[in-house]
Scaffold this active site. Structure first.
Site: not given
Length: 536
Positions: A230, A335, A337, A403, A408, A423
Site C-alpha cells: 500500500k 504479509a 495469509l 471502517d 474475518e 485492513d
C-alpha cells in the site's frame, strides 16, 4: 528604621510566598501526580483489580489508592532501560497457552509443503509460457532467480497460525519475515485478487467503493512469499479533513505499520506482520509486472517522477496517481495469509457496522440496549465471539478506525477461533479527535476479558506507558518515524477513556458481571519475544 525593617520583612515574605506558589507548589503537585494518580477520573475505593493466581497483580492508580511500586521489578522511568523489553518480560505477556492439538493448528507441515510445491509448479508453467511468447516476438525478459526454500520465513509464519493467534509471542520467524519483506528481491508485481475481480468496472453512483478500487499491489518475493503493498497517499503530519466521511477517507500506509505494532503490544496478535519499505516503482514494480493492465497505468510526471494510478475508471486520472521521488516510493508491505484454497476464511458483517450512506443510522446508534439482542443471536450467544468483537472495538478505538464493517475468521476453527484484524489503513487519521462511538460494543455490552483489561491497565502505568512502548517499537521500522508525536500521545488519552468506560460498567453492574476470566497458567520461567527485542 523600624518601618523600613517591617517593609523589608513584608517584601521578603511576599517573595517567598510567590516562589512557593508559582515554583515549589507546581513541582510538588507534579511529583504527586506522577507517583499517584495516572487517570484524573474519580476513584471508587470499592474497586480493585481482579486477582490472578500466580500472577502479580498490577496496582494502578485509576483502580486503587495504592501508589505505584518502585522496586527492582519495576525500574524508575529514568533508568535508561527498554520499556518494551520490560513489557514483554512481564508475567501478563508470558501466559502459557494450552498444548496445541493438530485440529487447533491452521496447517500441518505436509499440507503446507504440498501448497508450496503447487506454487512453484504454477510459477514454472507461467515462466515457460512467458519465455515462449517472448521468443515468438523476439524480445528478452528479465531472468528472475527464484529460490525453493523449505525454511522460508513465510512458511514458518503459516505453520504458527493457530486458533488463538496468528503467531506466538517468541516466534523468531516473525522477525525474519519482517526483514525479508524489507529487503528481499521483488520478482513479480500484479493487482490484488479483489481488483482483478472488478475487471476495471466501476459504479460511480456507489457511495462506498469496493476494496478493489483502492490502490494496492501484490508483490512476489524470490522465495515465493507474497506481500500486499500500500503506497504512501498522505503525509504523516496531515489529518483527515473534517468534511470527509469515514468511508471515503485516505488509506494510510503508516497506519498499517503502526496497527501491527499496536496489535503486538496489546498481545492480541491478530494482525498479519507488516513492514515499511521504500520501493523502486520502476525497477521493482513496472519491470517485473507482466499484467498489461498494470503496466498501462504507469507514466512519467512533468517533474520526471514515475507514477501510477488505480485501475478503476473513476480514478483513472493522473491527479489520483501516486508518484516516486523520482522512482522511490515508500509504502507498507503486509504479509499475505495462506491462500483460500488451503485455508478458507469467512467474512462476517460486524454487528456494530456503520451506515455507509450520507445520512443513515444503524440500530446500535439509536438503541442503547442493542447489545441485549446481539447476545441472543448466534454466534454471540455463547463462546468468546462477542468478547473478541469487544477486543476489536478497543483496538479500533485506539487507532481511530471507523471502517470495520466486516471481520474475518478461519473456517477451520469455527466459532471459537480468532478474529482477524485486517485492513487497518484508515486508522490514525485524526489525533485531535476521539470517536467514542467506536467503543459501542464495550459500553453497551459492559463485558471485557480479564487478560485484555489487565494489559490495558498495565499500559496505563508510567513504567509501561503505551505511547512510550509504541514509540520504541516503531523505531525499529525502516520508515521511522512511523507516527507523529500527537498520534502517539493520543494513544495514552484514548487508553484512559477505555478504562473509564470499564470503570463505569463495573460501578453499575459489578466486577463479576463485567470481567470475564480467560487466563491460562503463566510460564514458570518467562520466555518472551527475545528475538524481537534483541535482534532488531
Amino acid at each position: 528604621m523600624r518601618r523600613d525593617r517591617f517593609l523589608l520583612a513584608a517584601a521578603l515574605a511576599a517573595l517567598f510566598a510567590a516562589d512557593f506558589y508559582f515554583i515549589l507548589l507546581p513541582k510538588l503537585q507534579s511529583r504527586r501526580h506522577t507517583a499517584g494518580n495516572v487517570c484524573s477520573c474519580s476513584i471508587n475505593s470499592n474497586l480493585s483489580l481482579p486477582r490472578l493466581e500466580t500472577l502479580a497483580t498490577p496496582h494502578l492508580s485509576n483502580w486503587t489508592h495504592a501508589s505505584l511500586p518502585t522496586d527492582a521489578t519495576t525500574p524508575e522511568l529514568d533508568d535508561g532501560g527498554s520499556k518494551l523489553q520490560r513489557l514483554f518480560s512481564h508475567p501478563l505477556y508470558n501466559i502459557q497457552t494450552p498444548e496445541l492439538k493438530p485440529e487447533e493448528r491452521l496447517l500441518q507441515v505436509e499440507q503446507l509443503m504440498e501448497y508450496y510445491r503447487r506454487k512453484v509448479s504454477h510459477w514454472e508453467r507461467r515462466k515457460k509460457l512467458f519465455d515462449e511468447a517472448a521468443t515468438v516476438v523476439n524480445i528478452s525478459l528479465m531472468d528472475q532467480k527464484m529460490i525453493y526454500d523449505p525454511d522460508a520465513s513465510w512458511l514458518k509464519f503459516y505453520l504458527g497460525i493457530n486458533r488463538y493467534a496468528l503467531y506466538s509471542r517468541d516466534d523468531p520467524a516473525i522477525l525474519q519475515l519482517l526483514r525479508d519483506m524489507q529487503n528481499m528481491t521483488i520478482v513479480g508485481a500484479d493487482y490484488t485478487q479483489d481488483e482483478k475481480a472488478l475487471k476495471g468496472a466501476c459504479d460511480c453512483t456507489q457511495v462506498v467503493k469496493p476494496s478493489g478500487h483502492h490502490l494496492k499491489l501484490a508483490l512476489k518475493m524470490r522465495n515465493f512469499g507474497k506481500a500486499m503493498f500500500k503506497p504512501m497517499r498522505q503525509q504523516r503530519d496531515e489529518e483527515t479533513p473534517e468534511d470527509f466521511f469515514y468511508f471515503v477517507d485516505f488509506q494510510r500506509h503508516n497506519a498499517e505499520i503502526a496497527a501491527f505494532h499496536l496489535d503486538r503490544v496489546l498481545d492480541f496478535r491478530r494482525v498479519p506482520p507488516v513492514a515499511g519499505r521504500r520501493v523502486n516503482v520502476t525497477g521493482e514494480v513496472l519491470h517485473v509486472a507482466h499484467n498489461e493492465d498494470l503496466r498501462a497505468v504507469f507514466f512519467t510526471s512533468p517533474a520526471n517522477n514515475t507514477c501510477f494510478f488505480a485501475k478503476c475508471l473513476y480514478v483513472c486520472k493522473t491527479e489520483y496517481a501516486v508518484c516516486g521521488r523520482p522512482d522511490l516510493l515508500e509504502g507498507s508491505l503486509s504479509a499475505y495469509l495462506p491462500g483460500l484454497t488451503v485455508a478458507p476464511r469467512l467474512s462476517i458483517p460486524n454487528p456494530w457496522k456503520r451506515s455507509y450512506t450520507f445520512s443513515g443510522r444503524e440500530e446500535w446508534q439509536v438503541n442503547p440496549f442493542y447489545c441485549d439482542s446481539v447476545k441472543q443471536a448466534y454466534p454471540y450467544n455463547s463462546g468468546n465471539r462477542l468478547l473478541n468483537i469487544i477486543d476489536m472495538s478497543i483496538f479500533d478505538f485506539l487507532i481511530g478506525n471507523m471502517d470495520r464493517h466486516h471481520y474475518e475468521i478461519f473456517t477451520k476453527f469455527g466459532d471459537e477461533g480468532l478474529l482477524l484484524h485486517l485492513d487497518n489503513a484508515r486508522g490514525f487519521g485524526k489525533h485531535s479527535h476521539d470517536e467514542m462511538s467506536i467503543l459501542a460494543p464495550l459500553s453497551q455490552c459492559c463485558m471485557i476479558k480479564r487478560s485484555t483489561l489487565l494489559r490495558l491497565q498495565l499500559l496505563a502505568r508510567p513504567h509501561f506507558r503505551l505511547s512510550d512502548v509504541m514509540r520504541e517499537s516503531l523505531e525499529r521500522d525502516p520508515l521511522r518515524p512511523v507516527l507523529t508525536e500527537p498520534h502517539l500521545l493520543a494513544l495514552d488519552r484514548r487508553l484512559q477513556k477505555v478504562l473509564r468506560v470499564v470503570q463505569r460498567c463495573i460501578r453499575r453492574l459489578g466486577q463479576d458481571e463485567v470481567i470475564t476470566k480467560d487466563f491460562i497458567k503463566p510460564t514458570v520461567t518467562p520466555s518472551t519475544a527475545t528475538e524481537m527485542k534483541n535482534d532488531r
